[in-house]
Design a protein around this motif. Structure first.
Motif, PDB file in Angstrom:
ATOM      1  N   THR A  23       0.655  -1.284   0.004  1.00 48.99           N
ATOM      2  CA  THR A  23      -0.096   0.056  -0.009  1.00 48.99           C
ATOM      3  C   THR A  23       0.740   1.350  -0.054  1.00 48.99           C
ATOM      4  O   THR A  23       0.432   2.181   0.339  1.00 48.99           O
ATOM      5  N   GLY A  27      -2.996   5.784  -4.033  1.00 53.16           N
ATOM      6  CA  GLY A  27      -3.949   5.347  -4.709  1.00 53.16           C
ATOM      7  C   GLY A  27      -4.091   4.074  -5.449  1.00 53.16           C
ATOM      8  O   GLY A  27      -4.905   3.733  -6.021  1.00 53.16           O
ATOM      9  N   THR A  28      -2.926   3.307  -4.897  1.00 50.61           N
ATOM     10  CA  THR A  28      -2.963   1.746  -5.397  1.00 50.61           C
ATOM     11  C   THR A  28      -2.701   0.979  -4.316  1.00 50.61           C
ATOM     12  O   THR A  28      -1.863   0.955  -3.378  1.00 50.61           O
ATOM     13  N   GLU A  43      -2.711  -5.045  -9.484  1.00 51.12           N
ATOM     14  CA  GLU A  43      -2.847  -3.656  -8.832  1.00 51.12           C
ATOM     15  C   GLU A  43      -4.456  -3.130  -9.308  1.00 51.12           C
ATOM     16  O   GLU A  43      -4.852  -3.399 -10.350  1.00 51.12           O
ATOM     17  N   ILE A  44      -4.932  -2.700  -8.035  1.00 53.57           N
ATOM     18  CA  ILE A  44      -6.069  -2.205  -7.927  1.00 53.57           C
ATOM     19  C   ILE A  44      -6.092  -0.851  -7.310  1.00 53.57           C
ATOM     20  O   ILE A  44      -5.107  -0.479  -6.581  1.00 53.57           O
ATOM     21  N   THR A  45      -7.376   0.065  -7.486  1.00 53.69           N
ATOM     22  CA  THR A  45      -7.288   1.444  -6.696  1.00 53.69           C
ATOM     23  C   THR A  45      -7.465   1.185  -5.362  1.00 53.69           C
ATOM     24  O   THR A  45      -7.887   0.071  -4.802  1.00 53.69           O
ATOM     25  N   ASP A  46      -7.006   2.012  -4.464  1.00 51.51           N
ATOM     26  CA  ASP A  46      -7.397   1.795  -2.882  1.00 51.51           C
ATOM     27  C   ASP A  46      -8.766   1.931  -2.578  1.00 51.51           C
ATOM     28  O   ASP A  46      -9.130   1.126  -1.689  1.00 51.51           O
ATOM     29  N   LEU A  47      -9.542   2.531  -3.573  1.00 53.62           N
ATOM     30  CA  LEU A  47     -11.127   2.522  -3.505  1.00 53.62           C
ATOM     31  C   LEU A  47     -11.743   1.161  -3.682  1.00 53.62           C
ATOM     32  O   LEU A  47     -12.459   0.683  -2.847  1.00 53.62           O
ATOM     33  N   ALA A  48     -11.304   0.540  -4.734  1.00 52.07           N
ATOM     34  CA  ALA A  48     -11.828  -0.886  -4.819  1.00 52.07           C
ATOM     35  C   ALA A  48     -11.158  -1.621  -3.705  1.00 52.07           C
ATOM     36  O   ALA A  48     -12.010  -2.748  -3.328  1.00 52.07           O
ATOM     37  N   TRP A  49     -10.027  -1.557  -3.395  1.00 48.94           N
ATOM     38  CA  TRP A  49      -9.377  -2.512  -2.301  1.00 48.94           C
ATOM     39  C   TRP A  49     -10.422  -2.419  -0.846  1.00 48.94           C
ATOM     40  O   TRP A  49     -10.674  -3.278  -0.340  1.00 48.94           O
TER      41      TRP A  49
END
Length: 56
Positions: A23, A27-28, A43-49
């Motif tokens: 982390t 943003g990723t 790799e995903i966005t922090d919002l998706a996580w």
């Protein structure tokens, strides 16, 4: 290339079956299999996580 600093999940088993998450990049969130450190990284966005974690 992005440098991720991975840490093992606190839910890791002693047999080595675990997921590592990074982390440290804004943003990723990056996820990989600890047994394949040179393998694929998701790799995903922090919002998706955050949404994924809430669902669990």
């Amino acid at each position: 290339m992005t440098h991720f600093e991975f840490v093992k999940s606190t839910y890791s088993t002693s047999s080595g079956e675990c997921v590592e998450v990074a982390t440290n990049v804004a943003g990723t969130v990056a996820v990989r299999d600890s047994k394949r450190a040179d393998g694929a990284v998701v790799e995903i966005t922090d919002l998706a996580w955050a949404s994924f974690a809430r669902t669990l």
